[in-house]
Design a protein around this motif. Structure first.
Motif, short mmCIF file in Angstrom:
data_model
loop_
_atom_site.label_atom_id
_atom_site.label_comp_id
_atom_site.label_asym_id
_atom_site.label_seq_id
_atom_site.Cartn_x
_atom_site.Cartn_y
_atom_site.Cartn_z
N THR A 158 0.86 -1.26 -0.38
CA THR A 158 0.39 0.20 0.17
C THR A 158 0.64 1.12 0.21
OG1 THR A 158 -1.58 -1.65 1.36
CG2 THR A 158 -1.97 0.77 1.26
N VAL A 159 0.40 2.23 -1.07
CA VAL A 159 1.79 3.58 -0.92
C VAL A 159 0.74 4.63 -1.04
CG1 VAL A 159 3.26 2.05 -1.78
CG2 VAL A 159 1.77 3.41 -3.09
N GLU A 160 1.57 5.95 -0.90
CA GLU A 160 0.10 7.18 -0.79
C GLU A 160 0.59 7.42 -1.88
OE1 GLU A 160 -1.47 8.85 2.05
OE2 GLU A 160 -1.68 5.99 3.17
N ILE A 161 -0.69 8.08 -2.70
CA ILE A 161 -0.36 8.71 -3.93
C ILE A 161 0.21 10.33 -3.58
CG2 ILE A 161 -1.27 8.78 -6.57
CD1 ILE A 161 -2.08 5.87 -6.48
N PRO A 162 0.53 10.95 -3.20
CA PRO A 162 1.08 12.18 -2.90
C PRO A 162 0.33 13.28 -3.91
CG PRO A 162 3.34 11.30 -2.75
CD PRO A 162 2.09 10.47 -3.36
N LYS A 163 0.62 13.04 -5.56
CA LYS A 163 0.15 14.00 -6.31
C LYS A 163 -1.38 13.32 -6.76
CE LYS A 163 4.79 14.31 -7.77
NZ LYS A 163 5.79 14.05 -8.97
N GLY A 164 -1.89 12.85 -6.48
CA GLY A 164 -3.25 12.06 -7.06
C GLY A 164 -4.44 12.90 -6.65
N LYS A 165 -5.49 13.22 -7.30
CA LYS A 165 -6.07 13.75 -7.51
C LYS A 165 -7.24 13.00 -6.66
CE LYS A 165 -5.17 17.33 -11.27
NZ LYS A 165 -5.12 18.17 -12.01
N ALA A 166 -7.98 11.82 -7.30
CA ALA A 166 -8.75 11.35 -7.36
C ALA A 166 -8.19 10.39 -6.46
CB ALA A 166 -9.03 10.26 -8.75
N ALA A 223 -4.11 8.07 -14.78
CA ALA A 223 -2.90 9.71 -14.23
C ALA A 223 -2.92 9.62 -12.90
CB ALA A 223 -3.97 11.15 -14.91
N ASP A 224 -3.10 9.14 -11.92
CA ASP A 224 -2.40 9.15 -10.64
C ASP A 224 -2.04 8.26 -10.07
OD1 ASP A 224 -4.47 11.60 -10.16
OD2 ASP A 224 -6.35 10.60 -9.38
N ILE A 225 -2.09 7.00 -10.87
CA ILE A 225 -1.22 6.05 -10.80
C ILE A 225 0.02 6.45 -11.40
CG2 ILE A 225 -0.78 3.41 -11.57
CD1 ILE A 225 -2.84 3.90 -8.97
N ASN A 226 0.13 7.16 -12.93
CA ASN A 226 1.25 7.06 -12.75
C ASN A 226 2.29 8.39 -12.67
OD1 ASN A 226 1.83 6.05 -16.10
ND2 ASN A 226 -0.80 5.96 -15.64
N THR A 227 2.17 8.50 -11.70
CA THR A 227 2.49 10.10 -10.80
C THR A 227 3.39 9.11 -9.93
OG1 THR A 227 1.27 9.73 -9.31
CG2 THR A 227 0.86 11.31 -10.90
N LEU A 228 3.60 7.67 -9.40
CA LEU A 228 4.50 6.97 -8.37
C LEU A 228 5.58 6.94 -9.41
CD1 LEU A 228 1.79 4.37 -7.01
CD2 LEU A 228 3.02 5.73 -6.25
N ARG A 229 5.41 5.93 -10.14
CA ARG A 229 6.39 5.49 -11.03
C ARG A 229 6.14 5.84 -12.64
NH1 ARG A 229 11.37 3.40 -12.30
NH2 ARG A 229 12.29 1.58 -11.89
N LYS A 230 7.36 6.54 -12.65
CA LYS A 230 8.07 6.68 -13.92
C LYS A 230 8.38 5.84 -14.95
CE LYS A 230 8.67 10.45 -16.88
NZ LYS A 230 9.83 11.80 -17.47
N PHE A 292 -7.88 10.35 -20.09
CA PHE A 292 -6.55 10.20 -18.97
C PHE A 292 -5.39 10.97 -19.29
CE2 PHE A 292 -7.07 6.02 -21.78
CZ PHE A 292 -5.67 6.29 -22.75
N ILE A 293 -4.83 11.18 -21.33
CA ILE A 293 -3.58 11.48 -22.00
C ILE A 293 -3.44 12.54 -21.42
CG2 ILE A 293 -2.38 12.30 -23.51
CD1 ILE A 293 -3.98 10.07 -24.91
N LYS A 294 -4.68 13.59 -21.14
CA LYS A 294 -4.92 15.40 -20.70
C LYS A 294 -4.57 15.43 -19.15
CE LYS A 294 -6.62 19.77 -21.47
NZ LYS A 294 -6.57 20.65 -20.07
N ASN A 295 -5.46 14.21 -18.34
CA ASN A 295 -5.43 14.28 -16.93
C ASN A 295 -3.84 14.33 -16.65
OD1 ASN A 295 -7.65 14.89 -16.93
ND2 ASN A 295 -8.66 12.53 -15.89
N ALA A 296 -3.11 13.04 -17.27
CA ALA A 296 -1.73 12.84 -16.90
C ALA A 296 -0.66 14.34 -16.78
CB ALA A 296 -1.45 11.50 -18.43
N TYR A 297 -1.41 14.85 -18.56
CA TYR A 297 -0.41 16.67 -19.23
C TYR A 297 -1.15 17.48 -17.82
CZ TYR A 297 0.01 20.85 -21.46
OH TYR A 297 1.60 22.03 -22.04
N ASP A 298 -1.80 17.52 -17.79
CA ASP A 298 -1.91 18.52 -16.02
C ASP A 298 -0.77 17.86 -14.66
OD1 ASP A 298 -3.91 19.77 -18.14
OD2 ASP A 298 -5.72 18.77 -17.08
#
Lengths: 317, 504
Positions: A158-166, A223-230, A292-298
């Protein structure tokens, strides 16, 4: 793009790279986005598209143009490939990755000095049927790599997603989070719920409770998941793509016969959208039409505007 | 010479039991063993005979059972003492748990000894009328069922607990151990308790179950009257009565240790362990007349049959029976199952299909299929769904209650049809795009409404096979918002685009 700005960038990048090399020697290797290899990338294109040729030739040509596998994989590193083996379908149906391409990708990692390569996916159908029907278990093991399925909850943490919006926290695959090198290896498909599935969407298979994301807000969660590990490298398997009945298929397929490699998952997804026609407009999808691409860009995960990305097209054969 | 034969028995029993365990563990993906995983069930003449009667046709895969029966007719009952895994388990527990117990002396157990003939007649009569009580008592089916339902899940549970600990001592890379999804069965406690009861009967007599209850043993008793491999006692007998005490099934009468009840003898050869070496086994002329018969009076047999008859009729007229089974629209049978009434008559409830199901989708029933359908398999989609390219349940069913269909045919069997509960579905109730069911459906039977921006799911009933993947994966908490109901009889669907033909 001007030559002077390139030069300036290179110099700065080189100094930065040297400093980070020293730091990285002491720091944990898991902070992959600080890896010095990034610094050398400044003169390399951000996105390479290889056309014409068989899967092996396509990947060879594409990787050669982006700086070779040695740019991403260093000697003794553990490489994790997040493939798409979610469904019990045959390779011809284009619902899972191309076996020849995966085989070549694994071999390239080993040639670059990788200690061990692992292929992961959290399958939707029963993993044994997915692995055997897609033919990917055989090629992976023949190439000397391991193939793992995320069906056991113990492989997640279980990890926190600090940059996650949802999505604020999630159970995410430990091996993928901790790998020295992560290669995101998606296959573009039409997808009824998210219009398309591409590199960003592929990372959904690193999560334990995938259905939960549907319940919250699928596009934002991706998009949120992708903030964890690029991912260090994205290799898009667009040799044959599924254009209807996605993501599970079987449906109509097309053969763009392309392999795209990039370090920027948003850019490569933005490019990949054009492979498909938007049924509402009849024209190819525009990147911003896929939420989701737009959200990732944001979330500043990459560049959505392809005019700001150095794109290079190469020929496989 | 005889001595070596005798000492071989326990190792062979153990081997036989562990071989059954091995076969049960092999009853899983990819199901490629040379030996059929349901071997023991196929060797069981009791199941063979009953399924022959109820199916009214010979099931080819049950043929080996008749070979065993033939061997028993010729050689006498060797199965119980040497190969029966249930007998091995009972012998083992008798030894471990009740060794200290001073066994009751060889009392007159005539009344008890005829018990199993009564059970046999009762179960047979009831079975012919469609109440398959006897399969619950068949030892091979029983031991398989117990191992699959009551023993296997705890083993997986323990191994899942141990895996993180073992992982600590192993290098994380490349060795990554995954826990296995825990198989769950609602009836496990009941089946476990039944097995415990059978084992604990050993406190009264050794092999109590085998002596007084087992229907397979009874069948062997009935057929081994003409045995050629017979016991004989020479003049050297000193009447020490050691053999009388040793005999695990009490087949040697105290008054006349020179004789034996040939129908009860399980040929374990223990009585050949005799100080004056007076006892021997060898091929002799058969002898129909036994030293002591089971003393079955006409009244007893007719009574047992009448009891069986009446019980079966009581079950048939019970509302649990008439009301469920065919009328329970949540009772989804495995793909390729026979029509309901025939299915409960042929299914032995052995649990092979429950074990082989890769998604734990098949569950043993308790009362859902009525009183006649105990421990028969049913698909419970919320626990697991029917895998599209899997036909394992049909391939392991020893009595072909589930037909062994090729994958392509199995994919076209409609077990039921999914229905959306619009008051709970996210797309209808919360106005969100969800579409998990559409994404998961293997047969394009759920489409999202293109005209609707929430893409609410629509079910195309003619394509739905009732595999239950939608019900299984539906993210709504608790009961799913999409539920599969049976349509009564399984029929074929014709997929619009069969995947294999897609590109040709």
């Amino acid at each position: 793009m001007g030559d002077s700005s390139n030069l300036k960038l290179t110099r700065r990048g080189f100094i930065k790279g040297a400093a980070v090399t020293l730091a990285a020697a002491n720091a944990l290797s898991s902070y992959s986005w600080f890896r010095p290899s990034q610094a050398f990338g400044a003169t390399e294109p951000d996105l390479v598209i290889a056309e014409k040729g068989n899967p092996t030739q396509l990947l060879n040509a594409a990787m050669a143009s982006i700086g070779g596998m040695g740019r991403f994989v260093k000697k003794g590193q553990r490489v994790v490939i997040k493939a798409n083996i979610a469904w019990a379908r045959t390779p011809e149906q284009a619902c899972t990755n191309n076996p020849e391409l995966l085989s070549r990708l694994i071999k390239m990692c080993y040639d670059a000095g990788a200690k061990r390569v692992a292929v992961w996916d959290h399958t939707c159908d029963n993993y044994q049927f997915c692995f055997s029907r897609s033919g990917l278990k055989k090629v992976t093991q023949d190439a000397g790599a391991d193939i793992f399925s995320g069906h056991g909850r113990n492989v997640y943490k279980t990890v926190e997603i600090p940059k996650g919006k949802a999505l604020k926290s999630a159970e995410v695959n430990k091996d993928i989070l901790d790998a020295d090198v992560l290669i995101n290896f998606p296959i573009p498909k039409q997808h009824f719920a998210t219009e398309l599935t591409l590199g960003l969407k592929n990372m959904m298979g690193t999560v334990w409770d995938m259905e939960l994301l549907h319940k919250i807000d699928l596009h934002q969660c991706i998009a949120d998941i992708n903030t964890l590990r690029k991912p260090d490298l994205v290799v898009v398997d667009a040799i044959r793509i599924l254009t209807t009945n996605g993501p599970k298929g079987p449906g109509k397929t097309e053969d763009p016969n392309q392999v795209m490699v990039s370090t920027d998952v948003v850019a490569v997804d933005a490019y990949g959208t054009a492979l498909f026609k938007n049924p509402k407009t009849g024209n190819p999808y525009k990147p911003a039409e896929i939420r989701f691409i737009k959200n990732a860009y944001d979330l500043k995960l990459g560049e959505i505007n392809l005019s700001k990305v150095r794109v290079k097209k190469v020929q496989g054969a | 010479m005889k001595r070596t034969y005798r000492t071989l028995r326990v190792p062979i029993q153990a081997l036989s039991f562990f071989f059954l365990l091995y076969l049960i563990l092999q009853t899983a993906f990819p199901l490629e063993t040379r030996i059929p995983v349901d071997l023991y069930l196929r060797l069981d003449p009791f199941i063979g005979l009953i399924s022959l009667i109820t199916q009214k046709e010979l099931i080819l895969r049950m043929l080996p059972a008749f070979g065993v029966l033939l061997l028993v007719i010729v050689l006498g009952n060797f199965f119980c003492g040497w190969f029966c895994p249930m007998g091995a388990a009972i012998d083992f527990f008798d030894r471990v748990l009740f060794r200290e117990k001073k066994r009751t002396k060889n009392l007159d157990d005539q009344a008890l000894r005829r018990g199993r003939y009564g059970v046999f007649a009762f179960a047979l009569t009831a079975g012919l009328l469609g109440w398959q009580l006897m399969f619950l008592l068949d030892p091979i089916s029983l031991v398989t069922r117990t191992l699959v339902i009551a023993v296997y899940p705890p083993v997986i549970y323990i191994s899942n607990q141990l895996i993180p600990l073992i992982q600590k001592f192993l290098p994380q890379n490349p060795v990554i151990l995954s826990t296995t999804p825990l198989p769950v069965f609602k009836v496990n406690l009941l089946i476990f308790l039944f097995f415990v009861v059978i084992l604990s009967l050993g406190v009264i007599r050794r092999r109590f179950w085998c002596r007084y209850l087992c229907p397979l043993g009874t069948l062997f008793s009935l057929t081994s009257r003409l045995r050629l491999f017979r016991r004989s006692v020479s003049q050297d007998c000193i009447h020490c009565l050691k053999c009388v005490k040793d005999c695990p099934v009490g087949a040697i009468p105290q008054e006349e240790p020179e004789t034996y009840r040939q129908q009860d003898c399980i040929t374990c050869l223990r009585c050949t362990d005799c100080a004056p070496a007076a006892v021997s086994f060898g091929l002799k002329t058969p002898h129909w007349q036994a030293a002591q018969g089971p003393s079955l009076s006409r009244r007893y047999v007719v009574g047992s049959i009448t009891f069986g008859l009446f019980s079966a009729l009581a079950v048939k007229t019970n509302p649990l029976q008439t009301g469920s089974g065919r009328k329970n629209n949540r009772l989804i049978r495995p793909p390729g199952a026979l029509p309901e009434e025939k299915f409960v008559a042929v299914c032995t409830g052995c649990g092979e299909c429950l074990k082989v199901c890769p998604n734990n989708a098949l569950q043993a029933t308790f009362l859902e299929a009525g009183l006649a359908g105990f421990y028969t398999p049913r698909l419970v989609p919320r626990i697991g769904y029917c895998e599209e390219f899997c036909n394992f349940c049909g391939r392991v069913c020893p009595t072909e209650a589930i037909l062994p269909l090729p994958v392509d045919e199995k994919r076209k069997i409609q077990m039921g049809v999914a229905h959306i509960d619009k008051t709970r579905c996210i797309a209808f109730e919360k106005d969100k795009v969800c579409l998990v069911c559409n994404e998961q459906c293997s047969y394009h039977a759920i489409i999202g409404d293109e005209k609707d921006d929430k893409k609410r799911p629509i079910i195309k009933e003619e394509l739905c096979t009732g595999c239950g993947i939608c019900e299984n994966k539906c993210p709504v908490e608790g009961d799913s918002a999409i539920i599969v109901y049976t349509t009564g009889v399984q029929k074929k669907v014709t997929p619009e685009n069969p995947p294999e033909a897609e590109r040709s």
